[in-house]
Design an enzyme around this catalytic site. Structure first.
Site, PDB file in Angstrom:
ATOM      1  N   ASP A 145       1.094  -1.086  -0.277  1.00 22.85           N
ATOM      2  CA  ASP A 145       0.095  -0.286   0.036  1.00 22.85           C
ATOM      3  C   ASP A 145       1.005   1.332   0.180  1.00 22.85           C
ATOM      4  OD1 ASP A 145      -1.962  -2.327   0.401  1.00 22.85           O
ATOM      5  OD2 ASP A 145      -2.817  -0.729   1.975  1.00 22.85           O
ATOM      6  N   LYS A 208      -7.127   3.252  -2.974  1.00 22.03           N
ATOM      7  CA  LYS A 208      -7.739   3.128  -1.973  1.00 22.03           C
ATOM      8  C   LYS A 208      -7.120   5.096  -1.160  1.00 22.03           C
ATOM      9  CE  LYS A 208      -6.107   2.236   3.059  1.00 22.03           C
ATOM     10  NZ  LYS A 208      -4.837   1.737   3.366  1.00 22.03           N
ATOM     11  N   LYS A 244     -10.759   0.439  -2.422  1.00 21.92           N
ATOM     12  CA  LYS A 244     -10.189   0.326  -0.496  1.00 21.92           C
ATOM     13  C   LYS A 244     -10.361   1.735  -0.211  1.00 21.92           C
ATOM     14  CE  LYS A 244      -7.439  -1.312   2.778  1.00 21.92           C
ATOM     15  NZ  LYS A 244      -5.991  -1.245   2.455  1.00 21.92           N
TER      16      LYS A 244
END
Length: 308
Positions: A145, A208, A244
């Site tokens: 991430d 995300k 996400k």
């Protein structure tokens, strides 16, 4: 494809009206609710990103990742043999080896995700970001991430943002890359859309919303804009990119609303751990409480869900 950037316009009042309608959606009940909640569990990135993380609390997190819902509750729902686990365990790079070893010892194949690239502020030289990514992958992380440099968005340096994300993608190698946009710090919904597009063009497997450390994290207006970007990117290229939301998602009801929103905007095929994740640290506790109530008809006491 910079031509896409010049045509972007987001009708903020329309987005806000749409999200107000979302908040009024009636939640599902009974067995349907239990089913949606178990689906949400399989999409959770169970996360610990604290300064006081130790090997022992990472091991505990990994045990919970393999056994997210108490076994007797799953048996009551006839779901005990369906292999229900969370989507991934997310930790800092220095805790990746602990997580990998704990999951290996538990005999499960849950992927370990690691935040990297100057998380959470992104105020780190690119060379350092790339080195951190490579180390996390070397330690055993199967998902990375990364976080973008917000200044590149705020100053309209789209080619610079593309190049930074592209190099991060290259550093990830075989690992999946989720790109955190930190939407609460991008200034406008139009910037959120543009950053989403650039991140996907540069090879992100997921986009995300947030690090969870900003003042404003995952919100429905931002979610709608990012999902519309994912949908257009799919129409233009045929590539499916995951979504996400992360940060501030704490209740079972919120989790179901996010699932419903994904189903409405992107379709049922996105409702899998391969294309949808929920970034959360405390969400699982509330989901397990709701399932406990569904099975027993009473609310759980503290000692009933000691691992929550």
């Amino acid at each position: 494809e910079l031509g896409w950037m010049s045509k972007v316009h987001v009708n903020r009042p329309a987005v806000v009206r749409h999200t107000e309608r979302i908040k009024k959606w009636r939640t599902v009940k009974g067995h349907w609710q239990a089913a949606w909640l178990l689906k949400a569990v399989t999409c959770i990135d169970l996360t610990t990103l604290s300064g006081d993380d130790t090997p022992s609390n990472v091991h505990r997190l990994c045990f919970k990742a393999k056994h997210p819902i108490r076994e007797d509750l799953l048996k009551a729902l006839d779901m005990h043999d369906k292999g229900i686990t969370v989507g991934a365990v997310c930790v800092y790079p220095t805790r990746v080896i602990d997580a990998v070893n704990a999951l290996k010892a538990a005999g499960c194949n849950i992927p370990v995700a690691s935040v990297a690239a100057g998380f959470p502020a992104g105020q780190t030289p690119l060379e350092t970001k790339l080195a951190e990514i490579k180390l996390a992958v070397e330690y055993g992380a199967r998902e990375i991430d990364i976080v973008i440099s917000r200044s590149l968005v705020l100053t309209g340096q789209w080619e610079g943002l593309y190049e930074e994300i592209r190099q991060c993608r290259e550093a990830c190698g075989e690992a999946h890359m989720k790109t955190i946009l930190a939407t609460g710090e991008l200034g406008s919904l139009a910037n959120v859309y543009k950053a989403s597009m650039i991140a996907m063009m540069a090879g992100s497997d997921f986009i995300k919303t947030s690090t969870g450390k900003e003042v404003e994290n995952a919100t429905f207006p931002v979610g709608v804009v990012m999902m519309r970007a994912i949908r257009e990117f799919y129409w233009q290229t045929g590539n499916k990119v995951g979504f996400k939301p992360a940060g501030g998602i704490r209740t079972a009801k919120e989790a179901i609303t996010w699932l419903m929103l994904v189903k409405e905007e992107l379709g049922v095929e996105w409702l899998t751990p391969e294309l949808f994740r929920l970034g959360a640290s405390s969400l699982l506790e509330d989901i397990e409480k709701q399932i406990f109530y569904h099975v027993t008809g009473s609310y759980a006491l503290k000692h009933d869900l000691a691992m929550a």
